[in-house]
Motif scaffolding. Structure first.
Motif, PDB file in Angstrom:
ATOM      1  N   ARG A  53       0.820  -1.219   0.000  1.00  0.00           N
ATOM      2  CA  ARG A  53       0.000   0.000   0.000  1.00  0.00           C
ATOM      3  C   ARG A  53       0.854   1.270   0.000  1.00  0.00           C
ATOM      4  O   ARG A  53       0.379   2.338  -0.373  1.00  0.00           O
ATOM      5  CB  ARG A  53      -0.965  -0.020   1.188  1.00  0.00           C
ATOM      6  CG  ARG A  53      -1.949  -1.182   1.124  1.00  0.00           C
ATOM      7  CD  ARG A  53      -2.872  -1.212   2.313  1.00  0.00           C
ATOM      8  NE  ARG A  53      -3.887  -0.168   2.218  1.00  0.00           N
ATOM      9  CZ  ARG A  53      -4.791   0.070   3.176  1.00  0.00           C
ATOM     10  NH1 ARG A  53      -4.779  -0.643   4.306  1.00  0.00           N
ATOM     11  NH2 ARG A  53      -5.677   1.025   3.019  1.00  0.00           N
ATOM     12  N   TRP A  54       2.111   1.176   0.411  1.00  0.00           N
ATOM     13  CA  TRP A  54       3.007   2.337   0.379  1.00  0.00           C
ATOM     14  C   TRP A  54       3.773   2.457  -0.942  1.00  0.00           C
ATOM     15  O   TRP A  54       4.528   3.398  -1.125  1.00  0.00           O
ATOM     16  CB  TRP A  54       4.010   2.256   1.530  1.00  0.00           C
ATOM     17  CG  TRP A  54       3.522   2.829   2.818  1.00  0.00           C
ATOM     18  CD1 TRP A  54       3.326   4.154   3.113  1.00  0.00           C
ATOM     19  CD2 TRP A  54       3.162   2.115   4.007  1.00  0.00           C
ATOM     20  NE1 TRP A  54       2.868   4.303   4.401  1.00  0.00           N
ATOM     21  CE2 TRP A  54       2.760   3.072   4.979  1.00  0.00           C
ATOM     22  CE3 TRP A  54       3.137   0.767   4.362  1.00  0.00           C
ATOM     23  CZ2 TRP A  54       2.349   2.712   6.261  1.00  0.00           C
ATOM     24  CZ3 TRP A  54       2.724   0.417   5.635  1.00  0.00           C
ATOM     25  CH2 TRP A  54       2.336   1.385   6.565  1.00  0.00           C
ATOM     26  N   VAL A  55       3.584   1.509  -1.841  1.00  0.00           N
ATOM     27  CA  VAL A  55       4.446   1.410  -3.018  1.00  0.00           C
ATOM     28  C   VAL A  55       3.763   2.009  -4.247  1.00  0.00           C
ATOM     29  O   VAL A  55       2.619   1.674  -4.545  1.00  0.00           O
ATOM     30  CB  VAL A  55       4.795  -0.070  -3.280  1.00  0.00           C
ATOM     31  CG1 VAL A  55       5.655  -0.197  -4.531  1.00  0.00           C
ATOM     32  CG2 VAL A  55       5.525  -0.657  -2.083  1.00  0.00           C
ATOM     33  N   PRO A  56       4.458   2.891  -4.988  1.00  0.00           N
ATOM     34  CA  PRO A  56       3.880   3.434  -6.237  1.00  0.00           C
ATOM     35  C   PRO A  56       3.754   2.348  -7.299  1.00  0.00           C
ATOM     36  O   PRO A  56       4.376   1.288  -7.207  1.00  0.00           O
ATOM     37  CB  PRO A  56       4.881   4.526  -6.645  1.00  0.00           C
ATOM     38  CG  PRO A  56       6.158   4.143  -5.980  1.00  0.00           C
ATOM     39  CD  PRO A  56       5.785   3.465  -4.694  1.00  0.00           C
ATOM     40  N   ASP A  57       2.955   2.642  -8.331  1.00  0.00           N
ATOM     41  CA  ASP A  57       2.611   1.638  -9.339  1.00  0.00           C
ATOM     42  C   ASP A  57       3.796   1.119 -10.136  1.00  0.00           C
ATOM     43  O   ASP A  57       3.749   0.005 -10.661  1.00  0.00           O
ATOM     44  CB  ASP A  57       1.574   2.206 -10.318  1.00  0.00           C
ATOM     45  CG  ASP A  57       0.210   2.385  -9.674  1.00  0.00           C
ATOM     46  OD1 ASP A  57      -0.016   1.764  -8.618  1.00  0.00           O
ATOM     47  OD2 ASP A  57      -0.611   3.137 -10.226  1.00  0.00           O
ATOM     48  N   ASP A  58       4.846   1.899 -10.243  1.00  0.00           N
ATOM     49  CA  ASP A  58       5.965   1.464 -11.074  1.00  0.00           C
ATOM     50  C   ASP A  58       7.084   0.800 -10.266  1.00  0.00           C
ATOM     51  O   ASP A  58       8.217   0.695 -10.728  1.00  0.00           O
ATOM     52  CB  ASP A  58       6.530   2.634 -11.884  1.00  0.00           C
ATOM     53  CG  ASP A  58       7.049   3.761 -11.001  1.00  0.00           C
ATOM     54  OD1 ASP A  58       6.725   3.766  -9.792  1.00  0.00           O
ATOM     55  OD2 ASP A  58       7.764   4.638 -11.518  1.00  0.00           O
TER      56      ASP A  58
END
Length: 348
Positions: A53-58
């Protein structure tokens, strides 16, 4: 109509669906190039979804776990899951996907050996792989420097001895612990509901005013509760998983994502929900035309004020006393980790 005649009809009427005809998929444009973050977690880690949940899509997380050891959460377990050979094996298991950075996601395992032990763990991980490495406890110290906090309140699910070890680690780094609250758990920490985390947080900050609150243990759910506690307590709130992902992502030039969390968003430290209470303000009213001087004028009404109330979305629960919850009941009725279900945002 038989299947054969049906498809023959489609083929005759619509040549584009003939078997073997090429399709133009250039409009899809993906998949997006991914950056890799390696995560070495203890064998009992159960919150993979919270990390994401803390991680961006890329960015992709590549997780591996330490070998199982039949020991409950304790100082002994913390030492076993952080042995250098265990860490080397974990890092080597990530070789195939070549992460750009590797994080050891365990708070107790990375503070149990003190400051020197934490540095030696990083050295062992970097010797085993080619990527820069970090630990949760090291990331915590970096996060405290980022927000300028030298006095912290501490919340843990651990026993007293493990909580004492965290306080010692912080003390080595010049961080004073102003108050603390702990549950005394030795297993299934991931089942603790948000309401218990909130109750512990309120206990921990009740003494001397801290600069920030830290919620320890990567196996303790915290994502949704952080902005709620920051709004109520008027201070930055850090958690183990949050600081781990924040530090790992910034090492590769990326930013962690989260709903209005002070560590992740500088605006949250000084914006509408800043860490200091805002003064109450009268409700503005349109000016009324001036009355003739000869007529009597009613006294002006008192201005209506809007008090700034702390967020009350999270109901308090748990013990009424200020004592640590050493006898905490671990027989949870529900296996979920999200009080509101499904990992959704809490109601506001």
């Amino acid at each position: 109509m038989t299947g054969f005649h049906f498809f023959s009809f489609l083929a005759i009427g619509h040549p584009s669906v003939l078997w073997g005809s090429p399709m133009d998929v250039s409009f899809l444009g993906g998949p997006r190039p991914q950056r890799g973050v390696g995560i070495v977690a203890p064998f009992d880690f159960a919150l993979d979804r919270e990390l994401w949940r803390w991680v961006p899509d890329d960015v992709s997380l590549h997780l591996t776990r330490t070998p199982f050891v039949p020991v409950e959460v304790s100082l002994d377990q913390a030492r076993l899951v952080s042995e250098h050979e265990t860490l080397r094996e974990g890092v080597q298991a990530l070789y195939a996907v070549a992460p750009e950075v590797v994080a050891y996601a365990c708070t107790s395992g990375s503070f149990v050996g003190g400051a020197a032990g934490e540095l030696s763990m990083i050295a062992a991980m970097e010797e085993a792989g080619e990527a820069p490495s970090l630990t949760t406890s090291g990331a915590l110290l970096a996060a405290l420097r980022e927000i300028g906090a030298l006095r912290v309140a501490v919340v843990t699910p651990y026993t007293k001895s493990v909580t004492d070890s965290l306080e010692d680690f912080l003390g080595e780094a010049g961080i004073a612990v102003t108050g603390r609250s702990y549950l005394g758990l030795t297993r299934e920490i991931w089942r603790v509901p948000y309401r218990d985390v909130v109750e512990m947080a309120r206990e921990a900050v009740a003494g001397d005013a801290p600069d920030a609150l830290f919620i320890s243990c990567t196996n303790l759910p915290t994502y949704d509760v952080i902005p709620q506690l920051e709004a109520e307590l008027r201070m930055p709130v850090l958690s183990a998983n949050q600081v781990t992902l924040w530090d790992a992502l910034r090492r590769i030039g990326k930013e962690a994502v989260g709903p209005y969390q002070a560590l992740l968003d500088p605006v949250a430290r000084r914006g509408p929900a800043a860490m200091t209470p805002s003064p109450t303000l009268p409700v503005s009213r349109p000016e009324e035309p001036a009355e003739p001087a000869a007529e009597s004028v009613e006294p002006a009404a008192e201005p209506v004020v809007l008090p700034v109330e702390p967020e009350a979305a999270l109901a308090s629960a748990g013990t009424e006393s200020g004592e640590p919850l050493e006898g905490y009941d671990q027989g949870f009725a529900s296996g979920g980790t999200d009080e509101w279900g499904g990992g959704n945002q809490p109601p506001v």
